[in-house]
Design an enzyme around this catalytic site. Structure first.
Site, mmCIF file in Angstrom:
data_model
loop_
_atom_site.group_PDB
_atom_site.id
_atom_site.type_symbol
_atom_site.label_atom_id
_atom_site.label_comp_id
_atom_site.label_asym_id
_atom_site.label_seq_id
_atom_site.Cartn_x
_atom_site.Cartn_y
_atom_site.Cartn_z
ATOM 1 N N ASP A 249 0.983 -1.297 -0.452
ATOM 2 C CA ASP A 249 0.298 0.194 -0.151
ATOM 3 C C ASP A 249 1.200 1.132 0.134
ATOM 4 O O ASP A 249 0.598 2.543 -0.388
ATOM 5 C CB ASP A 249 -1.290 0.055 1.413
ATOM 6 N N ARG B 273 -11.015 9.622 -12.534
ATOM 7 C CA ARG B 273 -9.967 9.156 -11.289
ATOM 8 C C ARG B 273 -9.495 8.247 -11.198
ATOM 9 O O ARG B 273 -9.020 8.611 -9.799
ATOM 10 C CB ARG B 273 -11.036 9.651 -10.272
ATOM 11 N N LYS B 274 -9.425 7.500 -11.228
ATOM 12 C CA LYS B 274 -9.108 6.269 -10.924
ATOM 13 C C LYS B 274 -8.114 5.898 -11.493
ATOM 14 O O LYS B 274 -7.352 5.911 -13.069
ATOM 15 C CB LYS B 274 -9.950 4.970 -12.094
#
Length: 228
Positions: free
Chosen positions: A147, A192-193
């Protein structure tokens, strides 16, 4: 097995690229060599760091394809959602991967980015406090580093982002205390992805420990701070 973390409401932690601004004094960069770094950690660090500058004819230097990214132990004085932290909490808040002071005990890592190839790599040495299965790194600690690397990469590509989904396939356990390489690559950008793929590999590339597809959504930081 496959581990998924979904967040349709985008309530997961914010990944931000511009880090030094919130500090009152000059921040300390934790992604530099220290006495706990092993030979493989140093070797990979020197390999990528040597590509940050290129020597030119005549003795001068210019920027190379890779850039070392600094890493600090604070991000913002605001909590997710724009809620202002009290002075007491704010003074004690620490970035999760940098909240253990003992060198080498937990997350030792450094990130390098290549904007031309739209890649980001993380060199990660897992300390003894990250144990999960006996003698091996906890799966949650591995997910944290994935992450961290993919989120930083996504924020470089699109500004501030939030993690929407991590789909992690754990292929092979990582021995505690070992060094691994995380390679993050842009797969696709749609509005936005931002979709990113990431592999965690042994330092010689002979073994794949995990394979990941990550989805991030670009955000407007003002929306997070407007209630402060």
């Amino acid at each position: 097995f496959t581990h998924s973390r979904s967040s349709p409401s985008c309530s997961s932690s914010v990944q931000l690229w511009t880090l030094p601004l919130p500090f009152l004094s000059k921040p300390r960069d934790f992604s530099v060599p220290n006495s706990s770094w092993g030979p493989e950690m140093m070797r990979l660090y020197e390999h990528y760091n040597s590509q940050c500058e290129v020597e030119m004819e005549g003795g001068g230097k210019r920027e190379g394809l890779w850039r070392k990214l600094p890493s600090y132990n604070r991000i913002l004085k605001y909590a997710t959602g724009g809620v202002y932290l009290s002075k007491i909490i704010q003074s004690k808040a620490r970035l999760f991967t940098r909240n253990i002071r003992e060198p080498g005990a937990a997350f030792e890592y450094v990130l390098f980015a290549n904007s031309e190839e739209q890649k980001c790599v993380g060199i990660f040495q897992a300390g003894h406090l990250l144990e999960g299965p006996p003698g091996h790194v906890h799966g949650g600690a591995i997910a944290t580093m994935i992450d961290t690397v993919t989120g930083t990469h996504a924020s470089m590509l699109s500004g501030p982002v939030m993690t929407a989904n991590l789909n992690i396939n754990y292929r092979s356990p990582i021995p505690l205390g070992s060094t691994v390489l995380l390679e993050s690559c842009l797969d696709k950008k749609e509005g936005r992805k931002i979709i990113i793929t990431c592999k965690v590999m042994s330092t010689d590339g002979s073994k794949v420990h995990t394979e990941t597809t990550a989805l991030f959504l670009s955000i407007n930081v003002c929306h997070l701070l407007e209630r402060a």
